[in-house]
Every structure is written in C-alpha cells, then in structure tokens.
Design an enzyme around this catalytic site. Structure first.
Site, mmCIF file in Angstrom:
data_model
loop_
_atom_site.group_PDB
_atom_site.id
_atom_site.type_symbol
_atom_site.label_atom_id
_atom_site.label_comp_id
_atom_site.label_asym_id
_atom_site.label_seq_id
_atom_site.Cartn_x
_atom_site.Cartn_y
_atom_site.Cartn_z
ATOM 1 N N LYS A 116 0.825 -1.213 0.000
ATOM 2 C CA LYS A 116 0.000 0.000 0.000
ATOM 3 C C LYS A 116 0.856 1.258 0.000
ATOM 4 O O LYS A 116 0.481 2.259 -0.604
ATOM 5 C CB LYS A 116 -0.969 0.003 1.188
ATOM 6 N N LYS A 198 -4.095 -10.082 -6.185
ATOM 7 C CA LYS A 198 -5.279 -10.417 -5.387
ATOM 8 C C LYS A 198 -6.487 -9.603 -5.854
ATOM 9 O O LYS A 198 -6.353 -8.413 -6.159
ATOM 10 C CB LYS A 198 -4.958 -10.077 -3.923
ATOM 11 N N LYS A 201 -11.072 -4.815 -3.432
ATOM 12 C CA LYS A 201 -12.118 -3.812 -3.618
ATOM 13 C C LYS A 201 -11.536 -2.428 -3.850
ATOM 14 O O LYS A 201 -12.246 -1.524 -4.250
ATOM 15 C CB LYS A 201 -13.091 -3.818 -2.448
#
Ligand code: ATP
Ligand code: LTN
Length: 334
Positions: A116, A198, A201
């Site tokens: 991230k 992966k 969302k």
C-alpha cells in the site's frame, strides 16, 4: 447476553470500496459457517478504513451498506455482536498501548504496508504503518480464540500473536493468543484481469472483481471478459493461474472438487465453462441481493443493530483494558 461457553470468534472488514466475491469466499462465508458454534463478534472497521483517504459521505453510507450485506449473507445480529469499530473507544485505547510493545522493524516488514505504501508513495501516513497494531487490539480486547480471514491477513495475525505473547511474558497472562482460520479453498481469490494479483475492492478497475451487488448482466460480462491462460483446457494447475482462479470460484460456490470440474468440461472450451460459471455466480448472488434490498431500506433497524452491538462490545472489552492498565501500573481513576 447469557453466559456463553463457545469459543470467541472475531473478524472485520473495512467499509471501503465495494464488498465483492473475494470477501465472501475468503471471509464472510466462513463467518456464517462458524457462527452457530462460536460466540461471534463481527466489525465494520472504519478506523482501519481511514488509513487511506475516504470520502466522508461515502464512508457514512457504506457502513450501512456493508452491515446490510453482512446480514444478507447470513450474519444473524440476534446471535452475533455486530458493531462499528469507532463506536467502541477501547479499540483506540488498547491500540495505543500495543503500539508501545510493537517494533518499527516488525511493522516495516508487513507485506500489506509495503504494497500500500508503494502505491501511495507520497504522504504515507503513520496510520497505515500502525494499521496491524489496531488490528491486534481489535482481536486481543475480546480474548478471541479464532480469527477467520483471507490469506493476505495471515501475517497480521502472526504479529498479533507475537504482541500478545510479548506482553504476557512481560506482565503475566493478560491476553489469549488467538488462532487464525484460513479456508482451504477461496482464501486468495485473484483479480479477473490479472491472476497474479489479489482481487481487491480498492482496485481502480471494477472489471477485476465481481461485487456482491453487481446486476446479473454485469456479472455475466465481467466473467466472460475475465482473462484466461493460453490453451483451451479447463484444468487446474500453477501454470494456468487464470482458469485455476475461475475454477476456485466455481468450486467454492458449488462445493464440487477440481477433478469433478475438470471432468465435466473435458473436451469443452473456456467459453462453456465461463458461461456456466457466470450463471452459478448470478444464482448465488440473487437471494443475497434480494435480502439486501429489503434490509437496507430499514435504516432504523440497522441503527438499532449497531447500537446494541456497540454496547455489548464495549461491556465485553472494558475488562481487558482495565487489566492492561493495572498491569502497566496506571493508577485507577477512582
Ligand atoms: P482493500 O483493497 O480496500 O485494502 P480488501 O479488498 O483487501 O481491502 P479487506 O477489508 O482488507 O478487503 O478484507 C476483508 C476480508 O476479506 C479479509 O479477511 C481479507 O483477507 C478477505 N479478502 C479480501 N480480499 C480477498 C480475496 N481476494 N480473496 C480472499 N479473501 C479476501
Ligand atoms: N485488516 C483486516 C480487517 C480487520 C480485521 C480485524 C480482521 C481489522 N481488524 C480483526 C480480523 C480481525 C483486513 O482484512 N484488511
């Protein structure tokens, strides 16, 4: 709530983006399956969600959307405690304490943080770095036995166990050291557009996932356009990541094993397989969507669930914080 001798189970999802099939297969399905014989706490982790920027109006709406989806997927708020993390102040309180027992080196090694922070190179917040400590607080506050999550959260669970053991070694038995529950199939559903990453969302491309609220035609088109591997055979294997991912979704939703799926599609191509998978997903989502729309329209009931949940969670978590403060040597307020 009456005395409950079932093992304590806790889990949560961040109310960001859209709930999608990866969350169902990696998390929600197992929450529902384990619900009957565990004393469950299910959270909407809004404090975690703000580790990346959220639009306030959307966050507000999404908390209720996600709650309605939890219930539509089979979470029963009359049996389980369902709550919003920010409604229960003990989470932030314990997180602060645990920050003082977690090393920078440990947090810097977390894969989710590395991924991230790379995506967001500028202004990486201390919150994003400390994210796993808040997660440890969520779990340890309730003396949880079991934490059902997808594969990507395993490392955070291991850190939670390390923090709990470290604190227990220093101050004596304080926290239960929790176990992780990762499903044998469906723990890591991959993107429909890139089977090496992966399904997430927060992926900017909504074609990479099937949202639980996607209408049938959109589901069909997303599955039809999902990338496939070279070759044409419906066979599971490491050298076929795309079709193996679709087969995993098929298997998780139908309960059919990979050999049975391979046999059924022997001599047929990807198109037949994808068309059937699309119908399986559409039929799986239909009752969830119907229930969702009925539940989501009753805002006062949703608010009442969260009020009850927050009260129960606060009452259950207070003794852990009191115990921790006492062990640390903080003097009592009265
Ligand atoms: P974001 O991309 O917004 O950070 P996310 O899509 O990874 O979030 P989370 O809220 O972090 O979603 O995950 C909630 C739960 O769903 C966790 O238990 C996580 O392991 C599980 N999960 C998320 N994505 C998948 C996936 N692709 N396959 C299986 N489980 C998943
Ligand atoms: N970090 C988790 C969400 C989460 C969680 C938890 C899961 C926050 N606190 C406690 C299990 C137990 C994620 O899926 N991103």
């Amino acid at each position: 709530m009456p005395a409950d001798h079932r093992p304590i189970l806790l889990s949560g999802i961040q109310p960001s983006g859209e709930l999608m099939i990866g969350h169902y297969l990696g998390a929600l399905k197992n929450w529902v399956g384990l619900q009957a014989d565990h004393d469950c706490l299910f959270m909407l982790v809004d404090l975690h969600a703000i580790t990346v920027r959220q639009d306030p109006a959307e966050l507000r709406r999404r908390c209720l959307d996600f709650l309605a989806l939890y219930v539509a997927c089979g979470i029963d708020p009359s049996h389980s405690t369902v709550f919003v993390q920010s409604h229960v102040p003990t989470h932030a309180e314990l997180a602060w304490v645990l920050n003082c027992f977690t090393y920078m080196g440990e947090l810097g090694r977390m894969t989710q943080f590395k991924e991230k922070s790379q995506k967001q190179e500028l202004n990486v917040s201390a919150g994003l770095f400390n994210y796993p400590v808040l997660m440890a607080a969520d779990i340890l506050l309730y003396q949880s036995h079991l934490v059902p999550v997808g594969e990507d959260q395993k490392q955070h669970l291991e850190l939670t166990r390390d923090i709990a053991m470290r604190f227990n070694n220093l101050y004596g038995e304080t926290f239960r050291v929790p176990e992780c529950f990762i499903p044998p199939v469906g723990a890591r559903i991959m993107s429909l557009q890139d089977p090496t990453s992966k399904m997430s969302k927060s992926d900017p491309n909504p074609r990479s996932y099937v949202a639980l609220l996607d209408p049938p035609d959109l589901v069909r088109s997303k599955i039809k356009k999902a990338v496939t591997d070279s070759g044409t055979e419906v066979v599971f294997g490491n050298d076929r990541p795309a079709v193996s991912n679709l087969m995993t979704i098929y298997s998780s939703l139908t309960g059919h094993g990979f050999p049975a799926i391979e046999e059924r599609y022997q001599g047929k191509g990807y198109a037949d397989f994808k068309a059937d998978l699309a119908e399986i997903v559409v039929e799986f989502l239909r009752p969830i969507q119907d229930r969702y729309h009925a539940i989501r329209s009753d805002k006062s009931e949703l608010t009442a669930i969260l009020k009850r949940g927050a009260e129960a969670a606060l009452a259950r978590s207070r003794p852990t914080v009191a115990k921790v403060y006492k062990k640390l040597g903080f003097i009592a307020a009265s």
